[in-house]
Structure formats: structure tokens, C-alpha cells
Design a protein around this motif. Structure first.
Motif, PDB file in Angstrom:
ATOM      1  N   UNK A 158       0.824  -1.204   0.000  1.00 28.52           N
ATOM      2  CA  UNK A 158       0.000   0.000   0.000  1.00 28.52           C
ATOM      3  C   UNK A 158       0.860   1.256   0.000  1.00 28.52           C
ATOM      4  N   UNK A 159       0.492   2.219  -0.851  1.00 25.44           N
ATOM      5  CA  UNK A 159       1.055   3.574  -0.833  1.00 25.44           C
ATOM      6  C   UNK A 159      -0.025   4.500  -0.318  1.00 25.44           C
ATOM      7  N   UNK A 160       0.327   5.338   0.666  1.00 23.38           N
ATOM      8  CA  UNK A 160      -0.634   6.256   1.276  1.00 23.38           C
ATOM      9  C   UNK A 160      -0.170   7.689   1.061  1.00 23.38           C
ATOM     10  N   UNK A 161      -1.070   8.521   0.516  1.00 19.04           N
ATOM     11  CA  UNK A 161      -0.810   9.951   0.355  1.00 19.04           C
ATOM     12  C   UNK A 161      -1.861  10.722   1.155  1.00 19.04           C
ATOM     13  N   UNK A 162      -1.685  12.033   1.236  1.00 13.81           N
ATOM     14  CA  UNK A 162      -2.652  12.855   1.960  1.00 13.81           C
ATOM     15  C   UNK A 162      -2.797  14.208   1.286  1.00 13.81           C
ATOM     16  N   UNK A 163      -3.786  14.982   1.720  1.00 14.89           N
ATOM     17  CA  UNK A 163      -4.026  16.284   1.110  1.00 14.89           C
ATOM     18  C   UNK A 163      -3.316  17.426   1.832  1.00 14.89           C
ATOM     19  N   UNK A 164      -2.362  17.089   2.695  1.00 11.27           N
ATOM     20  CA  UNK A 164      -1.634  18.103   3.459  1.00 11.27           C
ATOM     21  C   UNK A 164      -0.229  18.379   2.939  1.00 11.27           C
ATOM     22  N   UNK A 165       0.433  17.363   2.405  1.00 11.48           N
ATOM     23  CA  UNK A 165       1.814  17.512   1.952  1.00 11.48           C
ATOM     24  C   UNK A 165       2.087  16.508   0.829  1.00 11.48           C
ATOM     25  N   UNK A 166       3.337  16.421   0.431  1.00  9.22           N
ATOM     26  CA  UNK A 166       3.693  15.518  -0.668  1.00  9.22           C
ATOM     27  C   UNK A 166       4.279  14.191  -0.171  1.00  9.22           C
ATOM     28  N   UNK A 167       4.131  13.913   1.114  1.00 14.56           N
ATOM     29  CA  UNK A 167       4.647  12.668   1.678  1.00 14.56           C
ATOM     30  C   UNK A 167       3.926  11.461   1.086  1.00 14.56           C
ATOM     31  N   UNK A 168       4.684  10.383   0.911  1.00 12.27           N
ATOM     32  CA  UNK A 168       4.124   9.094   0.514  1.00 12.27           C
ATOM     33  C   UNK A 168       4.607   8.073   1.539  1.00 12.27           C
ATOM     34  N   UNK A 169       3.667   7.417   2.185  1.00  6.86           N
ATOM     35  CA  UNK A 169       4.016   6.366   3.135  1.00  6.86           C
ATOM     36  C   UNK A 169       3.731   5.033   2.471  1.00  6.86           C
ATOM     37  N   UNK A 170       4.760   4.192   2.403  1.00  5.87           N
ATOM     38  CA  UNK A 170       4.644   2.877   1.779  1.00  5.87           C
ATOM     39  C   UNK A 170       4.624   1.818   2.873  1.00  5.87           C
ATOM     40  N   UNK A 171       3.589   0.995   2.846  1.00  7.91           N
ATOM     41  CA  UNK A 171       3.459  -0.113   3.783  1.00  7.91           C
ATOM     42  C   UNK A 171       3.796  -1.394   3.042  1.00  7.91           C
ATOM     43  N   UNK A 172       4.724  -2.167   3.599  1.00  5.85           N
ATOM     44  CA  UNK A 172       5.158  -3.421   2.983  1.00  5.85           C
ATOM     45  C   UNK A 172       5.101  -4.541   4.004  1.00  5.85           C
ATOM     46  N   UNK A 173       4.926  -5.768   3.502  1.00  6.07           N
ATOM     47  CA  UNK A 173       5.067  -6.939   4.368  1.00  6.07           C
ATOM     48  C   UNK A 173       6.523  -7.390   4.284  1.00  6.07           C
ATOM     49  N   UNK A 174       7.056  -7.831   5.414  1.00  4.24           N
ATOM     50  CA  UNK A 174       8.414  -8.359   5.480  1.00  4.24           C
ATOM     51  C   UNK A 174       8.288  -9.868   5.450  1.00  4.24           C
ATOM     52  N   UNK A 175       8.995 -10.481   4.485  1.00  7.72           N
ATOM     53  CA  UNK A 175       8.889 -11.920   4.283  1.00  7.72           C
ATOM     54  C   UNK A 175      10.138 -12.640   4.788  1.00  7.72           C
TER      55      UNK A 175
END
Length: 159
Positions: free
Chosen positions: A24-41
Motif C-alpha cells: 500500500x502507498x498512502x498519500x494525503x491532502x496536506x503535503x507531498x509525503x508518501x508512506x509505503x506499507x510493505x510486508x516483510x517476508x
């Protein structure tokens, strides 16, 4: 004796058993940050979660959490003393199969009200995917809740 093709296939199959896979990539309407959620295998099973936030190509945070930590909850975003967004693996979540996940978010910081979204992580073929309302979701956008122009919480998370 191994042929080059055998070595390549072995390398691919080993890499599928270890490492990380973005869900999952998560963005928001406040800034240009992108938070990437990954599973660790590890050994073909989920052994933890990784959360990396970037802004303009620079890494702001990069954190890895064990399954035990993810079951207690991963705070994805805070402001002041408020946990704004928290992701948690539900008890039925199994490392080899996946399972239910919740995202709990602050709706209104003035009243303290919160909302919860139900998600699911599952293995589809060789890839782990996140599902929302029965549909694969690889991107989410956080929409802020405002009163008189001031951000007081998260209005909704769109998938």
C-alpha cells in the motif's frame, strides 16, 4: 551441475521467500509525503511490516515492526499528543495466509471521536495484496477533516 537458467530460477524462488513486498502507498491532502506499507517476508511467511515515508525522493522515516508489534498496533501518523492513524493486525492474522487488518483513525480531535476501517491482507498467487470492501487496494488517500480551515482529524481514507 547447475545451468544458468536453474541458478536464475533458484535465485528468484529464494528472493520470493525473503525480503519485502509493497502492499500500500498512502498519500494525503496536506503535503507531498508518501508512506509505503510493505510486508516483510522470511521463509515464505510474513514476519513483520515495514513502513517507509518519503518526501520529494528523500526518506523521512523507515521503520520495521515485528508481527507482535503489528498485532498491538503500528502508529502511522501522529500530531501533538494524538495518534491520528493506527494500523493493527487482528488476532486471526496468520503469517502464511494473512488475514484481517484494521485502520483506526482520529475523525475529530475536538471530540476525540474515531473511525475504523476493516481491511484484509491475503496471498494471491505469488503476491500479497491488501483488500478493502473485497477489492484490491494498492493506494490510499487520506482526506483531512477541517473546521474553519483548521485540521481536526481525518475525514476519510479513500482506496
Amino acid at each position: 551441475m547447475r545451468t544458468p537458467l536453474t541458478a536464475i530460477l533458484l535465485s528468484i524462488s529464494i528472493s520470493a521467500l525473503a525480503g519485502t513486498q509493497k502492499i500500500l502507498d498512502v498519500t494525503n491532502d496536506q503535503d507531498r509525503d508518501v508512506t509505503t506499507l510493505s510486508v516483510v517476508m522470511q521463509a515464505g511467511k510474513i514476519s513483520g511490516m515495514n513502513m517507509k515515508t518519503t518526501s520529494g525522493g528523500s526518506i523521512k522515516t523507515d521503520e520495521t515492526f515485528t508481527l507482535a508489534q503489528a498485532r498491538r498496533g503500528i502508529v502511522m501518523y501522529t500530531t501533538g499528543d494524538h495518534e491520528v492513524i493506527r494500523l493493527r493486525l487482528i488476532e486471526r492474522f496468520e503469517p502464511q495466509y494473512g488475514g484481517p487488518v484494521t485502520i483506526d483513525h482520529l475523525f475529530n480531535g475536538i471530540t476525540g471521536s474515531r473511525k475504523t476501517l476493516a481491511l484484509d491482507v491475503s496471498l494471491q498467487g505469488d503476491s500479497w495484496v491488501l483488500e478493502h470492501n473485497g477489492k484490491n487496494a494498492s493506494r490510499a488517500s487520506v482526506v483531512t477533516n477541517r473546521v474553519m480551515g483548521k485540521v481536526i482529524g481525518v475525514k476519510q481514507i479513500r482506496f
